[in-house]
Design a protein around this motif. Structure first.
Motif, PDB file in Angstrom:
ATOM      1  N   LYS A 199     -51.221   0.791  24.502  1.00 15.67           N
ATOM      2  CA  LYS A 199     -52.301  -0.099  24.977  1.00 15.67           C
ATOM      3  C   LYS A 199     -51.653  -1.294  25.691  1.00 15.67           C
ATOM      4  O   LYS A 199     -51.790  -2.452  25.282  1.00 15.67           O
ATOM      5  CB  LYS A 199     -53.149  -0.588  23.811  1.00 15.67           C
ATOM      6  CG  LYS A 199     -54.116   0.462  23.247  1.00 15.67           C
ATOM      7  CD  LYS A 199     -55.021  -0.159  22.184  1.00 15.67           C
ATOM      8  CE  LYS A 199     -55.851   0.865  21.455  1.00 15.67           C
ATOM      9  NZ  LYS A 199     -56.529   0.301  20.263  1.00 15.67           N
ATOM     10  N   GLY A 351     -52.700   0.403  13.788  1.00 16.71           N
ATOM     11  CA  GLY A 351     -53.074   1.729  13.300  1.00 16.71           C
ATOM     12  C   GLY A 351     -52.102   2.802  13.762  1.00 16.71           C
ATOM     13  O   GLY A 351     -51.667   3.653  12.976  1.00 16.71           O
ATOM     14  N   ASP A 352     -51.716   2.747  15.042  1.00 16.85           N
ATOM     15  CA  ASP A 352     -50.836   3.787  15.576  1.00 16.85           C
ATOM     16  C   ASP A 352     -49.436   3.675  14.987  1.00 16.85           C
ATOM     17  O   ASP A 352     -48.779   4.673  14.705  1.00 16.85           O
ATOM     18  CB  ASP A 352     -50.703   3.664  17.105  1.00 16.85           C
ATOM     19  CG  ASP A 352     -52.013   3.975  17.802  1.00 16.85           C
ATOM     20  OD1 ASP A 352     -52.859   4.659  17.194  1.00 16.85           O
ATOM     21  OD2 ASP A 352     -52.169   3.528  18.955  1.00 16.85           O
TER      22      ASP A 352
HETATM   23 MG    MG Z   1     -54.460   0.374  17.702  1.00 19.65          MG
END
Ligand code: MG
Ligand code: 3PG
Length: 404
Positions: A199, A351-352
């Protein structure tokens, strides 16, 4: 910030904003860490006789119902973990949701369908967001914000609902903010930040904020290519996102400051993520035009590990490569190993990244803290006010007034 313990929840309907945005392969959840992370709050509310309405986003659907982004797998997994069925409404605030909530008894739980199926959730228009928040708020008596991974988003379910109902922070939000405070007050130095992940456009601005805080910033993974391109190098088919001028500005700023901004010097490339051809290691400054960078190379892994070995505080966000594909997992594994072996206070954020360390076999207790929020923790560390935390801090009386 008030917590769940400060609320009288018995017999009340409580809307819990969780972050159940878990990685999913088809319908299989590949890492359920975010679902486990909301169990303390949900368990306490249910034990204390609340009727619990769980809501979350999943992925980034186009503001309309889309079966590819249903929360059904998350509802099923939450049910397994709670040891009871968690029915999923077919909509978020429509007839199905209202019926499910109306039927809910104290000690019962129901999940609403993906918040982002509704344009109001993420709208930049205060009135549209507010209208959706009104509908969400009408489903409950109280609001608990526990979706730490989304507190940096000015979204209806994260911010606007808190202004409409008496509210409190859940235990996850409490634990995450307590851990982050260790990285903003009395920081033990050297403080090293490792950044990667995909991201890039979201996270690039964070580099500017971190230049004022960290001693070293090590950049690998998807984020490296934006900086390499900013330096004028070709990056072949590699992920390229974000504003190159901004990246150039950060490089200049770092060069003028005491902060060491280190780009991965080599990269593992192939024809594509799932391409059958060979995996090769090339200097980052010499990625062939028909190759895609998919992991940092061994020189980078060694360099990063050496830098991390001398750190006293480490924050890591973003995998170093496509760790889901075993031949591109080495860089991510090397960074995880360096953190696990370190005597520093270590935080793995996002999270990743959490899913990556789990997939590579590292237990949570190999690290000082494993955060469920990448973007959220980065923005916190940058010193920004996170809209979701500000909303939870805001006085209840305002909420009560607006409800009247
Ligand atoms: Mg994330
Ligand atoms: C995350 O996974 O980072 C959070 O769930 C936030 O998701 P978003 O970046 O799509 O807002």
């Amino acid at each position: 910030m008030k917590t769940v313990d400060d609320l009288e929840v018995s017999g009340q309907r409580v809307l819990v904003r969780a972050d159940l945005n878990v990685p999913i392969d088809g319908t299989r959840i590949t890492d359920d860490g975010k679902i486990r992370a909301c169990l303390p709050t949900l368990g306490a509310l249910l034990d204390r006789g609340a009727a619990v309405v769980v809501c979350s986003h999943l992925g980034r659907p186009a503001a309309a119902p889309d079966p590819a982004y249903t929360l059904a797998p998350a509802a099923a997994r939450l049910g397994e973990l709670l040891g009871r069925a968690v029915p999923l409404a077919a909509d978020t605030v429509g007839p199905s949701a209202r019926a499910a909530v109306a039927d809910l008894a104290p000690g019962g739980v129901v999940m609403l369908e993906n918040l982002r199926f509704n344009a109001g959730e993420t709208s930049k228009d205060d009135a549209l967001r507010g209208a959706f928040a009104d509908e969400l708020a009408s489903l409950a008596d109280l609001y608990v914000g526990d979706g730490f991974g989304a507190v940096h988003r000015r979204h209806a379910s994260v911010c606007d609902v808190a202004a409409r109902l008496p509210h409190a922070a859940g235990y996850l939000v409490q634990a995450e903010t307590a851990a982050l405070q260790r990285l903003t007050r009395d920081i033990q130095r050297p403080y090293v930040v490792v950044l990667g992940g995909a991201k890039v456009a979201d996270k690039l601005p964070v580099v500017g904020g971190l230049l004022g805080q960290a001693d070293q910033i090590l950049i690998g993974g998807g984020m490296a290519f934006t900086f390499l391109a900013a330096q004028g190098h070709g990056v072949g088919l590699s992920l390229l996102q974000g504003d190159l001028d901004a990246a150039r500005g950060y490089l200049d700023q770092a060069a003028r400051s005491r902060v060491d901004l280190v780009l991965a010097p080599d990269v593992a490339v192939a024809g594509g993520r799932d391409a059958a051809g060979p995996r090769e290691v090339v200097p980052s400054a010499a990625i062939p035009p028909d190759r895609m960078g998919l992991d940092i190379g061994p020189e980078s892994a060694g360099l990063f590990a050496a830098r991390l070995a001398t750190a006293k505080t480490i924050f890591w966000n973003g995998p170093m490569g496509v760790f889901e594909v075993p031949r591109f997992a080495d860089g991510t594994r090397a960074v995880a190993r360096a953190l696990a072996d370190s005597g520093a206070f270590t935080m793995v954020g996002g999270g990743d990244t959490a899913a990556a360390v789990h997939a590579l076999g590292f237990p949570d207790d190999a690290f000082g803290h494993v955060s469920t929020g990448g973007g959220a923790s980065l923005e916190y560390l940058e010193g920004k006010t996170l809209p979701g935390l500000a909303a939870l801090q805001a006085d209840d009386r305002a909420a009560a007034r607006s409800a009247r």
